[in-house]
Write a protein that holds these residues in place. Structure first.
Motif, PDB file in Angstrom:
ATOM      1  N   CYS A  65       0.825  -1.216   0.000  1.00 47.78           N
ATOM      2  CA  CYS A  65       0.000   0.000   0.000  1.00 47.78           C
ATOM      3  C   CYS A  65       0.854   1.257   0.000  1.00 47.78           C
ATOM      4  N   ASN A  69       0.079   3.937  -2.862  1.00 47.66           N
ATOM      5  CA  ASN A  69      -0.560   5.184  -2.449  1.00 47.66           C
ATOM      6  C   ASN A  69       0.408   6.299  -2.071  1.00 47.66           C
ATOM      7  N   LEU A 271      -5.638  14.635   2.683  1.00 44.47           N
ATOM      8  CA  LEU A 271      -6.534  13.529   3.017  1.00 44.47           C
ATOM      9  C   LEU A 271      -7.982  13.997   2.909  1.00 44.47           C
ATOM     10  N   THR A 272      -8.502  14.007   1.677  1.00 47.11           N
ATOM     11  CA  THR A 272      -9.906  14.332   1.446  1.00 47.11           C
ATOM     12  C   THR A 272     -10.713  13.041   1.350  1.00 47.11           C
ATOM     13  N   ALA A 273     -12.031  13.185   1.326  1.00 41.62           N
ATOM     14  CA  ALA A 273     -12.898  12.011   1.222  1.00 41.62           C
ATOM     15  C   ALA A 273     -12.651  11.281  -0.098  1.00 41.62           C
ATOM     16  N   LEU A 276      -9.312   9.470   0.071  1.00 43.67           N
ATOM     17  CA  LEU A 276      -9.438   8.296   0.935  1.00 43.67           C
ATOM     18  C   LEU A 276     -10.155   7.162   0.208  1.00 43.67           C
ATOM     19  N   GLY A 279      -7.755   5.747  -2.416  1.00 44.05           N
ATOM     20  CA  GLY A 279      -6.715   4.973  -1.750  1.00 44.05           C
ATOM     21  C   GLY A 279      -7.229   3.629  -1.258  1.00 44.05           C
ATOM     22  N   THR A 280      -8.440   3.637  -0.718  1.00 49.80           N
ATOM     23  CA  THR A 280      -9.046   2.380  -0.261  1.00 49.80           C
ATOM     24  C   THR A 280      -9.292   1.446  -1.430  1.00 49.80           C
TER      25      THR A 280
END
Length: 353
Positions: A65, A69, A271-273, A276, A279-280
């Motif tokens: 990861c 990322n 780190l925005t929604a 995130l 990245g997930t």
């Protein structure tokens, strides 16, 4: 000094630590066995989670990861150091042959690696190596507050070290030696990290060295009088390191390394929604690719080796033989390393991730 070393290797010291953390050993009725009783559930889950940072699930998810990322450069550094410290630690275990703490008085919460020897703790070695290699390598790549990074590295490595006492798998001496050996290896190799990077990425013989040397080390791993998981686990690590190394070389030759662009060090991603979610998604897609590769290659390689050596498919113990265990694990995890470093990022591009 000798008395101090004996004291640090005393199972009673580990048992006292376990009792203070709320983990008790209770003798079952009629002396039929041993059971455990947990009185401090937050510490129980904290230390079990910390112990998991040294298991295969962590390596096959969290380390990649970082590649997917954050920065493939950092992942490459971590894989290189992880491979080195784990190989040295595993070999030292089987050369020194010092036992794990006795149970009782220690409560052992893990059974898979109980047949392995104790000193040094490779969990402590890996945690120290990964945490502080990431800290030292990230300073030139990413903008962050060094003091915060140092605090995180100390906390994570300490939790993993303490988890080996809590799970009853190591003595205090095992853990101290593991962290110390890892620190020494980092200190000795640090001046050559950049040189090795250039060789790994640009040398025409890099792929051959990356494959032949780990395979040779796997086949020449010290023999024991009984079966232990150390040889198989070491082969797994060497195979993953070999595949990743070849993959990084291929990416460099293709001119597509997926590393951050611009003036280094670059700012940490916001780190925005949306970030995130992406990245997930990357982590899920990548994990499926790696686990799928592992299962497919493992099955095919085992079937081929069973056929080659005339072993029935029902013989589950046959995979413990060196002529089967080493090639199937090495091939499997070399393919996992190749998929991680070459294929997964290109799949992200196709999926718009």
């Amino acid at each position: 000094m000798l008395e101090l070393l004996v004291y640090l290797h005393d199972p009673e010291l580990v048992a006292r630590f376990q009792r203070r953390c709320g983990l008790f050993l209770i003798e079952a009725a009629h002396h039929s066995g041993l059971k455990t009783r947990v009185r401090n559930w937050p510490l129980y889950f904290l230390f079990l989670l910390s112990a998991g940072l040294g298991h295969e699930f962590f390596y096959i998810t969290c380390l990649p990861c970082i590649h997917w990322n954050l920065d493939p450069f950092l992942c490459r550094r971590l894989v290189n150091i992880w491979t080195l410290v784990m190989y040295v630690g595993q070999v030292m275990k089987d050369v020194l042959k010092l036992p794990r703490p006795l149970s009782p008085p220690v409560v052992k919460l893990e059974t898979r690696v109980d047949a392995e020897y104790g000193l040094p703790s490779t969990h402590a070695m890996a945690a120290t190596g990964i945490s502080f290699t990431l800290l030292l390598s990230a300073t030139s790549r990413i903008q962050f507050q060094f003091e915060v990074g140092l605090l995180i590295a100390v906390v994570l490595s300490s939790l993993v070290c303490l988890s080996r006492l809590y799970t009853g798998m190591h003595s205090v001496l095992d853990v101290i030696c593991g962290a110390l050996f890892s620190a020494i290896l980092m200190l000795l190799t640090y001046p050559y990290w950049e040189t090795f990077d250039r060789f790994q990425l640009t040398s025409p013989i890099s792929p051959a060295v990356a494959l032949v040397l780990p395979l040779l080390l796997s086949y020449t791993y010290p023999e024991l009088g009984h079966y232990s998981t150390t040889r198989g686990d070491t082969t797994t690590i060497l195979g993953a390191g070999a595949g990743s190394s070849v993959g990084y070389w291929v990416n460099e030759q293709l001119g597509q390394t997926f590393e951050p662009r611009g003036v280094l060090p670059v700012p940490l991603p916001t780190l925005t929604a949306n970030a995130l979610a992406i990245g997930t998604a990357r982590c899920l897609v990548g994990a499926v690719a790696l686990v799928g590769t592992r299962q497919i290659v493992k099955t095919v390689s085992l079937q081929a080796l069973y056929f080659w050596y005339g072993v029935p498919q029902s013989d589950r113990n046959a995979r413990r033989r060196r002529e089967i265990e080493v090639p199937y694990k090495f091939v499997t995890y070399t393919c996992v390393g190749l998929v991680n470093s070459i294929l997964v990022n290109r799949v992200f591009i196709l999926l718009g991730l």
